[in-house]
Design a protein around this motif. Sequence first.
Motif, mmCIF file in Angstrom:
data_model
loop_
_atom_site.group_PDB
_atom_site.id
_atom_site.type_symbol
_atom_site.label_atom_id
_atom_site.label_comp_id
_atom_site.label_asym_id
_atom_site.label_seq_id
_atom_site.Cartn_x
_atom_site.Cartn_y
_atom_site.Cartn_z
ATOM 1 N N VAL A 73 -100.547 -5.208 -85.185
ATOM 2 C CA VAL A 73 -99.793 -4.193 -85.933
ATOM 3 C C VAL A 73 -98.669 -4.891 -86.693
ATOM 4 O O VAL A 73 -97.927 -5.691 -86.119
ATOM 5 N N GLU B 210 -97.052 -3.010 -89.826
ATOM 6 C CA GLU B 210 -96.234 -1.980 -90.456
ATOM 7 C C GLU B 210 -96.239 -0.682 -89.657
ATOM 8 O O GLU B 210 -97.256 -0.339 -89.033
ATOM 9 N N PRO B 211 -95.142 0.076 -89.662
ATOM 10 C CA PRO B 211 -95.123 1.375 -88.985
ATOM 11 C C PRO B 211 -96.218 2.311 -89.472
ATOM 12 O O PRO B 211 -96.761 3.102 -88.695
ATOM 13 N N MET C 71 -99.341 1.842 -87.485
ATOM 14 C CA MET C 71 -99.239 2.431 -86.159
ATOM 15 C C MET C 71 -99.344 3.947 -86.240
ATOM 16 O O MET C 71 -99.970 4.587 -85.388
ATOM 17 N N ARG D 67 -102.178 6.001 -84.250
ATOM 18 C CA ARG D 67 -101.752 6.997 -83.268
ATOM 19 C C ARG D 67 -102.346 8.364 -83.582
ATOM 20 O O ARG D 67 -102.800 9.081 -82.689
ATOM 21 N N MET E 197 -98.595 -0.441 -78.661
ATOM 22 C CA MET E 197 -98.942 -1.440 -79.663
ATOM 23 C C MET E 197 -98.639 -2.836 -79.152
ATOM 24 O O MET E 197 -97.781 -3.034 -78.285
ATOM 25 N N ALA F 288 -93.293 -7.386 -86.937
ATOM 26 C CA ALA F 288 -93.172 -6.242 -86.028
ATOM 27 C C ALA F 288 -92.022 -6.449 -85.051
ATOM 28 O O ALA F 288 -91.320 -5.485 -84.690
ATOM 29 N N ASP G 232 -88.185 0.185 -86.040
ATOM 30 C CA ASP G 232 -88.879 1.081 -86.965
ATOM 31 C C ASP G 232 -90.068 1.775 -86.317
ATOM 32 O O ASP G 232 -90.608 2.741 -86.869
ATOM 33 N N PHE G 233 -90.495 1.268 -85.151
ATOM 34 C CA PHE G 233 -91.652 1.858 -84.478
ATOM 35 C C PHE G 233 -91.236 2.884 -83.421
ATOM 36 O O PHE G 233 -92.095 3.443 -82.733
ATOM 37 N N LEU H 156 -93.160 6.126 -82.561
ATOM 38 C CA LEU H 156 -94.576 5.922 -82.867
ATOM 39 C C LEU H 156 -95.327 5.283 -81.709
ATOM 40 O O LEU H 156 -96.553 5.350 -81.653
ATOM 41 N N THR H 157 -94.601 4.635 -80.800
ATOM 42 C CA THR H 157 -95.253 3.928 -79.698
ATOM 43 C C THR H 157 -94.602 4.299 -78.377
ATOM 44 O O THR H 157 -93.378 4.395 -78.274
#
Length: 643
Positions: free
Chosen positions: A504, A506-507, A510, A514, A533, A540, A546-547, A550-551
């Motif tokens: 991974v 870039e956001p 992801m 997801r 991730m 990353a 930034d994630f 998202l994770t």
Amino acid sequence: MVTGDGAPDGAPPGGIPRDGALVWETTLTGAHGLHARPAAAFVSALRGLDAEVQVSNQSTGAGPVNGSSLSKLATLGLRRGQVLRALISGSDAEMARQALQRLADENFGEVETAVTGPAPVVADATGGPGLMSPLPRTGTQVVVGTVHITGLDVDVSGYVPADDEAARLDDVTNAVMMQLFMSTDDVVRMQATMLSDPELGGQLNAALDGGASAVEAVDTVFTRVADELAALPDSYQAERAQDLRSLRRQLLAGLVGQPEARAPESEHILVAPELDAVTAAALDPATCVAVVTTTGGSTGHGVIIATGRGIPVLTGREEAAEWSEGETVALDPVSGELWASPDEQTLTMITERARERATADREAAERAHERVHTANGQLIMVEANVGSLEDAERGAAGGADGSGLVRTELLFGDWSHAPSAAEQAEVLGRVAAAFGGGPITIRTWDVGGDKPLPYLPQEQELNPFLGERGLRTMRRVPEFFREQLRGIAMVARQYPVRVMFPMVTEPEEMGWARSVALEIIDEVGCEPFPIGMMVEVPAAALRAGDFEGLTDFVSIGTNDLTQYTTASDRTNGAVSHLARSDSEAVLALMRMTCEQLPGVPVAVCGDLASRTDMTATLVEMGVTELSVRPPLVGLVKQAVRQS
């Protein structure tokens, strides 16, 4: 265990037979389906009968193939729960059907065993020459032993061609393939798949048609293909030439009738130019106390197999080429030190170091099945990296709290077809069951770079490690990706699982992955499971914050993170000194990941997690989960207690 039925000229399930033919079907329920031993029994049952048997995999549509060919049967990929269909014709058709039915009634000679790992066994350390460590073996033990040298050449000088060289080569190829498929190691079985490669077969046939003997054809074709692989710029890929050289040796030995080399029954240190997968899988840990190679890197299949079994290995040690048969040598796989013909003072130092290492191994093994906390009470999960069912069983036997990394591209890498969701769920379920019900963290297909899949073609790239890898590939084949997620969701109905995506950057990537996973969870109707991730791309790590959202967790893959950060390949001797996962640059990126994701669990699943001298550093930076090589679980847990 197995059900079977047959009917002449009727309308059996699965289709209409040819005129005068019989149809016989059976559902496979053995743990491994129609693998080497049952397939060999299938072929043997038909010998001497005037019967043509065409076999298909009714569940996947693969086939039909000649049922008298072991190599062809292997291409069907018949697994547990799938339906084998045989179309039988000829004057002995009914006798063949009855023979196959008897075989099915006996479950193809297979004995069902529970999928559990053995309880750990601990033995006392011993002094003096030989193996000086407790069981289970960790691969970190200091050893002293006598050298046993093995070469790689096969003497073909006395070979006399037969009237039908093509038939002779086919017989030898089938025999070698049978032996390979009988291995319990996935990597060795993968070599059998390589033997059925139509491209290799075409080149061999062309050489035979040109007047070459079987020996000449094998030598020429396999050497050429191995040399092509060895010339690849990426050293990891170049080491795959080792598999071709291994197959060449096995075929040549079969053609000239050279018996299999027997290792000494006494303890010894094996010295060889390289360690191929077949040799590694055949090593007896009770007598082979270590392996030293004079060439090759640390990522060859043979090295992976041997170290996974707890056998110490040192590779690329040119000085070992000067050793003599029976000479006394010692080695420390942790420090990388070698001592040839050590004097009494050196031997005393080595023996003392061995005893200290063995004592540490014993203490770790005694508490390996306990949950582990740091000195200040922080719970740390110590899990096993898994690339095969055997890895899972070893990890469970060694006290692992589950698996923090299930490498699906290795688990299914020897399949001849893309596994369906149900097939993936069945295999992954057995991995979870080996750990007593999980938990397991399943990495989606990490294909590309050094890990191709035979059923997922990819364009050749100038620099595959900086190309279409992991999640990048999945965006090109979204349905292939979705099918894997379906399989994972099916496992989640019964076992605690997590899923994580590799490569991974870039956001947005992801976010896409997801959303697909959430759609599949809803489609399958299972309870939601954690979605995470891998952090192995420096971009990353630098932008880990930034994630957020998202994770649900991250797992740091230090092997790739190190190579991408230092721009150096650790298997390349010219720059391997730069590829240090404990370098300040790599550790800084790991700290940034932990700091930017407060409250998000952070795991480490690369080789750095297996280093007990780094355990305290990882725990201090905020890592709460370590996924390690199966033999090292107990030692890492002990290091956590002391951190």
